[in-house]
Design an enzyme around this catalytic site. Structure first.
Site, PDB file in Angstrom:
ATOM      1  N   LYS A   1     -10.719  -0.537  10.323  1.00  0.00           N
ATOM      2  CA  LYS A   1     -10.880  -1.708   9.456  1.00  0.00           C
ATOM      3  C   LYS A   1     -11.279  -2.950  10.244  1.00  0.00           C
ATOM      4  O   LYS A   1     -11.466  -4.018   9.674  1.00  0.00           O
ATOM      5  CB  LYS A   1      -9.574  -1.983   8.701  1.00  0.00           C
ATOM      6  CG  LYS A   1      -9.221  -0.904   7.673  1.00  0.00           C
ATOM      7  CD  LYS A   1      -8.039  -1.324   6.819  1.00  0.00           C
ATOM      8  CE  LYS A   1      -7.363  -0.158   6.157  1.00  0.00           C
ATOM      9  NZ  LYS A   1      -8.013   0.275   4.910  1.00  0.00           N
TER      10      LYS A   1
ATOM     11  N   ASP B   1       3.098  -4.332   8.060  1.00  0.00           N
ATOM     12  CA  ASP B   1       1.838  -3.622   7.878  1.00  0.00           C
ATOM     13  C   ASP B   1       0.696  -4.629   8.028  1.00  0.00           C
ATOM     14  O   ASP B   1       0.435  -5.427   7.129  1.00  0.00           O
ATOM     15  CB  ASP B   1       1.829  -2.982   6.482  1.00  0.00           C
ATOM     16  CG  ASP B   1       0.484  -2.343   6.145  1.00  0.00           C
ATOM     17  OD1 ASP B   1      -0.468  -2.451   6.952  1.00  0.00           O
ATOM     18  OD2 ASP B   1       0.388  -1.750   5.056  1.00  0.00           O
TER      19      ASP B   1
ATOM     20  N   CYS C   1      -4.746   2.646  -3.513  1.00  0.00           N
ATOM     21  CA  CYS C   1      -3.485   3.077  -2.899  1.00  0.00           C
ATOM     22  C   CYS C   1      -2.369   2.068  -3.105  1.00  0.00           C
ATOM     23  O   CYS C   1      -1.552   1.829  -2.195  1.00  0.00           O
ATOM     24  CB  CYS C   1      -3.662   3.330  -1.395  1.00  0.00           C
ATOM     25  SG  CYS C   1      -4.818   4.636  -1.042  1.00  0.00           S
TER      26      CYS C   1
ATOM     27  N   GLN D   1      -4.511  -5.212   6.887  1.00  0.00           N
ATOM     28  CA  GLN D   1      -5.486  -6.174   6.349  1.00  0.00           C
ATOM     29  C   GLN D   1      -5.381  -7.526   7.048  1.00  0.00           C
ATOM     30  O   GLN D   1      -6.025  -8.493   6.613  1.00  0.00           O
ATOM     31  CB  GLN D   1      -5.268  -6.363   4.836  1.00  0.00           C
ATOM     32  CG  GLN D   1      -5.477  -5.108   4.007  1.00  0.00           C
ATOM     33  CD  GLN D   1      -6.918  -4.590   4.022  1.00  0.00           C
ATOM     34  OE1 GLN D   1      -7.839  -5.278   4.445  1.00  0.00           O
ATOM     35  NE2 GLN D   1      -7.098  -3.364   3.569  1.00  0.00           N
TER      36      GLN D   1
ATOM     37  N   HIS E   1       0.866  -1.165   0.000  1.00  0.00           N
ATOM     38  CA  HIS E   1       0.000   0.000   0.000  1.00  0.00           C
ATOM     39  C   HIS E   1       0.915   1.230   0.000  1.00  0.00           C
ATOM     40  O   HIS E   1       2.009   1.190   0.550  1.00  0.00           O
ATOM     41  CB  HIS E   1      -0.820  -0.056   1.290  1.00  0.00           C
ATOM     42  CG  HIS E   1      -1.912   0.964   1.404  1.00  0.00           C
ATOM     43  ND1 HIS E   1      -1.682   2.249   1.796  1.00  0.00           N
ATOM     44  CD2 HIS E   1      -3.249   0.865   1.203  1.00  0.00           C
ATOM     45  CE1 HIS E   1      -2.837   2.918   1.840  1.00  0.00           C
ATOM     46  NE2 HIS E   1      -3.799   2.104   1.479  1.00  0.00           N
TER      47      HIS E   1
HETATM   48  C1  LIG Z   1      -2.356  -3.000   3.447  1.00  0.00           C
HETATM   49  C2  LIG Z   1      -2.763  -1.641   3.903  1.00  0.00           C
HETATM   50  N1  LIG Z   1      -1.852  -0.837   4.481  1.00  0.00           N
HETATM   51  C3  LIG Z   1      -2.162   0.393   4.917  1.00  0.00           C
HETATM   52  C4  LIG Z   1      -3.421   0.903   4.781  1.00  0.00           C
HETATM   53  C5  LIG Z   1      -3.686   2.296   5.253  1.00  0.00           C
HETATM   54  O1  LIG Z   1      -4.588   2.290   6.302  1.00  0.00           O
HETATM   55  P1  LIG Z   1      -5.128   3.692   6.865  1.00  0.00           P
HETATM   56  O2  LIG Z   1      -5.760   4.398   5.729  1.00  0.00           O
HETATM   57  O3  LIG Z   1      -6.098   3.293   7.900  1.00  0.00           O
HETATM   58  O4  LIG Z   1      -3.936   4.413   7.386  1.00  0.00           O
HETATM   59  C6  LIG Z   1      -4.406   0.109   4.199  1.00  0.00           C
HETATM   60  C7  LIG Z   1      -5.787   0.593   4.056  1.00  0.00           C
HETATM   61  O5  LIG Z   1      -6.253   0.981   3.039  1.00  0.00           O
HETATM   62  C8  LIG Z   1      -4.070  -1.177   3.737  1.00  0.00           C
HETATM   63  O6  LIG Z   1      -4.980  -1.948   3.144  1.00  0.00           O
END
Ligand SMILES: Cc1ncc(COP(=O)(O)O)c(C=O)c1O
Ligand SMILES: Cc1ncc(COP(=O)(O)O)c(C=O)c1O
Lengths: 402, 128, 402, 128
Positions: free
Chosen positions: A222, A196, A360, A199, A120
Site C-alpha cells: 500500500k 493498525d 473488508c 492506511q 478492517h
Molecule cells: C485499515 C486496514 N487494515 C488492514 C488491512 C489489510 O491489509 P493487507 O491486506 O495488506 O493485510 C487494510 C487493507 O485493506 C486496511 O485498509
C-alpha cells in the site's frame, strides 16, 4: 504551491501504469502503484545479488544479507523504531495475527480484548480467533454516526482491558484517529496496544517512539512496495520476552534433539527463507517516499481530500461514510437507487478504477447504514485534482441516467 | 460497452420476476458471493420432478439480481433435470452479454449455483 | 546426450547471474537462480496489471485476479492436484507451521506426532511447538549411518501416531526418501501425513494424487520462483474441514459483529492481500521448468550427482554425509583439519559459491558425527560437469595447503 | 585475497593462546553465532578491577578462533575499563585484515561480545 503540485507531471512519470491514456486509478487504499525505481531495484537484485540471506559466506550471500538488513534499517528509520523492532511479515493481516498469537502467552481465560467497530476485518477476526482459543472476551468500541471512535465508550471499555487494538486511519470512513492520545489512555490502563497503520504509513509521518504502542503494523504493497511484504513493529523488550508462534529454520541459534535456543530479535520471528527481495523493494519504496517527502505527501493529500469532499461529496443522491473534515483522501459512498457494484462498473467503463463492496469492513458499513456496501474512491499523492473532476463528471452522468 | 446498459439487465433489475418467498416450497438454498457480498436465496415448489413454483430473494448488483430474475423465468415449469443443465453462459446469452470478467461472472454464477444446490439437496433428501 | 546437455549453453543464458565470468553457483539447495522470463513476467505485471486481487470490478483488477488464479492452476497441475488444494504461503516453513496449527483441532493431549532425524529444522520445530501447546508427544525416527530413514524404527514409531511428517529429499544428506511407500504405511495406520517437498519439487516429478499424503509443502524460491511465495497442498476434504488459524480480510464471505462465514477453500487459508505477483512469478517458473521438462531435469541431475560423488566424494581427507547412491545432486562434507566455514571461504576466493554450517539440520549432522557442520555444494540443472571439475580442483588445492 | 592466508589468523588458529578454562575465575560468559554455529566461552579472573587471568573455550572457523585467541592476549592484564573498549576493528587491525563481509565480521565480533558481557555481568554483580 507545494513540491508535489509543482512536480506532479514528473512524479506521475515515475509510475509506469499512470501513463496509460484515459486510465484513472482511484484504488490506492486497496493497493498502490509502484514507481520504476522499486521495480528496477528488485530486478537488479535478482539479476546480480540473488542468494539466500544470513548463512552464506560467499560474496553475493554476504552482499544480499547486508542489503536485506539495510532494508530493515531503512524501514525502521521511517517510523523511528530500531532495527531489532522490525519483523518482516507478508502483510498487515499476518502482522496482526502474529501479534495476537504472541500475546496469547500473556492472556488468561476471562481477560478482555478491546477493538472497535471502525476496524478492517484484519483487526477484528484475529482477536476473535484468539478470544475463542483462550476463552477471552472481545468487545467492540462503538463509533459515532460520523465514524469517529465513541470516546466515552472507549474510556469505559478499555478499563481493565488486557489488549486494545485499533486503526490509525479507517479504510472506509477515512477517519484519522488521534492515536497518540487514545493509545496513551489504553497504555495507562495497562493494556497491550496494537495500532493498525495500513492506511497511515503510506500517507503521513508516523513516529512510533512518540506513541504509547506495543505493536504497530502495516503493509508494503500500500506504500509503493511490492506484494508479499508487511511489517510488524514491536517494542524490543516485549519481542524479546514473547515466544515465536511459528518456528523453523533461520530463527534459531542452536537445535538439538531435545532443546533449542531462539535467535535474537527480530529474526526469532522470521522462520524460513524471508521474502528478502520484497523487503529490499519496500526499502526502495521508502527511499522514494522520503525523496518526495512524507510531509509534502500529507499536505498535498489534505488538499486532495478537501477537493474530493467538496466536489464529489455533494453530488445529488450521494451519501458518504465518515467525518466532514480531517479525513484521509478517500471517499466511500452510495448513490441512491444504484448498487455500489453498478457504480463501480459504470466508472470502469469510463476508465476510472474504484472499488466497491464491503472493503473488508462489513460491521462498520452495516453500522453506518450502508446495507449494500459502498463504492470507494481512494487517492494517493500521484493523483490529481483533475482526476477528481473527471470522477465527479462521471458520477453526475450516472445520476442523470438512473 | 459495459453490461450496465443492456436493456434486459435493467429491465429484470428494475422489474424482477418471481421475487419473494412463495407460501409453500419443497426446497430452499441461499448463498452469497464473497467478492461482492451479493446474496441470493431460492425457494422451489416441486411436483412430479418438475418446478411448479420458484421464488427468489436477494440483494446485489443489477447483474446478479437480473440473472436471478431471468433464471427463475427460464426454469419455471421445467423438469429438475433440465433445470440442472442451466449455465452462466445461457443467462449471459439471454441477457445479451458477450463477455464478462472473472469477478463479474460470479454475479451471474451465484443464482445458478444456488438453484443447483436447492435441487440437489431436494433430490438427495428424496433418495434417502 | 539428453536435452539439457545439448542445450546447456542456451539454458545458462536464460539465467542472468550465470553469465558472470569466473562465478560458479553451487548453492541452489539454499535458493535457486531465476530465469529472465520469471523476472520479466513479474515486472510486466507490476507495470501493466497491478491492482489488488479478488474484489475489484474494474478491468485490471479482473485481469490480475484471473492471472492470479491461473497461477494457482498452473502450480496445481504441476503436482497433479486440484486448484482448490493449493494454498499460497510465504515458504515451506510457513506451510508446515500452518498445517501444524490446522491439525491442532484434530489432536488431543497425549497424541503422538512422529517426524524423523533427517528433517530440516522447519519440519521439526513446528511439531515441537504444537506438541508443547497441546501436550502431545513428539518422536523422531532414527536414521542409519548413511542417513537413510531407519525403517524398522519408522514402523515401530508410526504405530498409533496421529501425525507423521517427513522429508522427500534431505537438504544435507541428499537422501531421496521412498515417499510413496512410507507415506502409504503411515496412512494405513490412520495418521495425517505431511511431506516436506522443498528439495523435491525443483528436481523431480511429484504427483500428489499418487501419494498417500494429506499435506505436501514446498517453496517457490528453490524452483526458479521469486522469494516470498510457498505452497501448502492439502487434500480438499481436509482443507474444507479444518479451521483457519489465521484470519482477516479476503478469507471471509460475510462478517457481522457477532458472526462470520469463511470463504471457500483455498482462500479460507489466505488472509489479507496475497503475494499475488509472487504467485504469478512462480507459475512462470513452473512453465519454464515444464519447457525444459522435469523428467529431463531428473535425468540430467542424476548424472551430475554421480559425477559429483565420483570426483569430489573421494578427495583425500573428505567425508560426506548420506548414501552412496540414489542421491540428490548435492554433497555436504567436511575436510579433515579445516573448519567447514574455512572451506567455504576458500572456495569463495576461487569464485565458487557453496554454503557451510548446519544447513538448518543440526540434529542430523550431530547424529552423523559432523560436529562442526559441513560445507555443502548443491546443484541444479543449470550447473555443469566442468563446474564440478573446478570444485574438485579447488578442494584438492586446499587439501594440499593445510 | 581472503583472510584465509593471513599469517596471523593461521598462527592463532593453529596455536591458540589462553585456550582452556582457568582453575579459578570470577566471571564467565558464553554465546554462539547463529550464522555459523561458532561458539566462544570466556572465563576471567579479576583483581582490583584488572584482568588477572583470562581463558577461552570454543569451536569455530579459523577467523573466530584466531580472534578469540588474539583478544585474550590483548586484554590480559588490562583494566576492565580498557578491556571494554576493545572492538572488532582492533582485532582486524592486529590480524592484518582490511575488510570483511557482514557474515564474516560476526566471527570477529563474537569473542568481543562475549568478553564484554562477561565483564558487564561482573560489574553489575559487584554493584548489587
Ligand atoms: C485499515 C486496514 N487494515 C488492514 C488491512 C489489510 O491489509 P493487507 O491486506 O495488506 O493485510 C487494510 C487493507 O485493506 C486496511 O485498509
Ligand atoms: C528440506 C527442506 N525443508 C524446508 C526448508 C525450508 O524452506 P524455506 O526456508 O523456504 O521455508 C528447506 C530449505 O532450506 C529444506 O531444504
Amino acid at each position: 504551491m507545494g513540491y508535489i503540485e509543482k512536480n506532479i507531471k514528473d512524479i506521475r512519470e515515475d509510475f509506469p501504469i499512470l501513463s496509460r491514456p484515459g486510465f484513472i486509478y482511484l484504488d490506492s487504499a486497496a493497493t498502490s502503484q509502484k514507481p520504476f525505481v522499486v521495480l528496477e531495484k528488485m530486478d537488479w537484485v535478482y539479476k546480480n545479488l540473488n542468494a539466500n540471506v544470513h548463512r552464506g559466506i560467499y560474496k553475493i550471500a554476504e552482499d544480499i544479507t547486508e542489503e536485506y538488513e539495510r532494508s530493515r534499517k531503512e524501514i525502521s528509520g521511517f517510523i523511528n523504531a530500531s532495527e531489532s523492532e522490525i519483523v518482516f511479515t507478508r502483510n498487515t493481516t499476518e502482522s496482526i495475527n502474529l501479534a495476537a498469537y504472541m500475546l496469547l502467552q500473556k492472556l488468561k481465560r476471562g481477560d478482555r480484548i478491546v477493538t472497535t467497530l471502525l476496524e478492517h476485518h484484519s483487526n477484528f477476526l484475529p482477536w476473535k480467533k484468539i478470544a475463542k482459543i483462550a476463552g477471552l472476551n472481545l468487545e467492540l468500541v462503538k463509533v459515532t454516526s460520523e465514524a469517529l471512535i465513541d470516546e466515552e465508550d472507549f474510556e469505559k471499555k478499555i478499563e481493565n482491558a488486557k489488549v486494545v487494538a485499533f486503526t490509525h486511519v479507517s479504510n472506509v470512513a477515512g477517519t484519522i484517529v488521534d492515536v497518540k492520545r487514545l493509545a496513551r489512555k489504553a497504555k495507562e490502563r495497562g493494556a497491550f496496544v496494537l495500532i493498525d497503520g495500513a492506511q497511515a504509513t503510506p500517507h503521513m509521518k508516523v513516529d512510533v517512539s512518540n506513541l504509547a504502542v506495543d505493536f504497530y503494523v502495516f503493509s508494503g504493497h500500500k506504500m509503493l512496495g511490492p506484494t508479499g511484504i508487511g511489517v510488524l513493529y514491536g517494542k524490543k523488550d516485549l519481542l524479546e520476552e514473547l515466544e515465536p508462534p511459528f518456528t523453523g529454520g533461520e530463527m534459531v541459534k542452536e537445535v538439538h534433539k531435545d532443546g533449542q535456543s531462539w535467535n535474537d530479535v527480530p529474526w526469532k520471528f522470521e522462520p524460513g527463507t524471508p521474502n528478502y527481495v520484497g523487503s529490499i523493494g519496500l526499502a526502495e519504496a521508502v527511499r522514494y517516499i522520503k525523496k518526495i517527502g512524507i510531509d509534502q505527501i500529507e499536505t498535498y493529500e489534505k488538499k486532495l481530500s478537501e477537493y474530493l469532499l467538496e466536489n464529489v461529496g455533494n453530488i445529488k443522491g450521494l451519501r458518504y461514510a465518515g467525518p466532514k473534515n480531517n479525513r484521509a483522501a478517500l471517499l466511500a459512498f452510495e448513490i441512491k437507487g444504484v448498487h455500489p457494484h453498478d457504480v463501480a462498473a459504470y466508472l470502469d467503463m469510463k476508465g476510472i478504477a474504484v472499488r466497491s463492496g464491503w472493503h473488508c469492513a462489513q460491521p462498520l458499513q452495516e453500522e453506518l447504514g450502508f446495507s449494500n456496501g459502498t463504492t470507494r474512491a481512494s487517492l494517493y499523492f500521484y493523483n490529481t485534482f483533475s482526476e477528481i473532476d473527471k470522477l465527479r463528471t462521471a458520477l453526475e452522468e450516472l445520476v442523470n441516467i438512473v | 460497452m459495459s453490461y450496465f446498459f443492456y436493456e434486459n439487465v435493467m429491465d429484470h433489475y428494475k422489474n424482477p420476476r418471481n421475487k419473494g418467498k412463495p407460501d409453500s416450497y419443497d426446497t430452499e438454498y441461499g448463498d452469497s458471493n464473497p467478492t461482492c457480498g451479493d446474496n441470493v436465496k431460492i425457494y422451489i415448489k416441486i411436483e412430479a420432478n418438475r418446478i411448479k413454483k420458484i421464488g427468489f430473494e436477494g440483494n446485489g448488483c443489477a447483474l446478479s439480481m437480473a440473472s436471478a430474475s431471468l433464471m427463475t423465468e427460464m426454469v419455471d415449469g421445467e423438469s429438475l433435470d433440465n433445470a440442472l443443465k442451466i449455465s452462466e453462459k445461457d443467462l449471459m446469452n439471454e441477457l445479451g452479454i458477450k463477455e464478462l470478467g472473472p469477478n463479474r461472472i460470479k454475479c451471474v454464477a451465484l443464482p445458478v449455483k444456488v438453484l443447483k444446490m436447492a435441487i440437489i439437496s431436494y433430490i438427495s433428501k428424496q433418495n434417502s
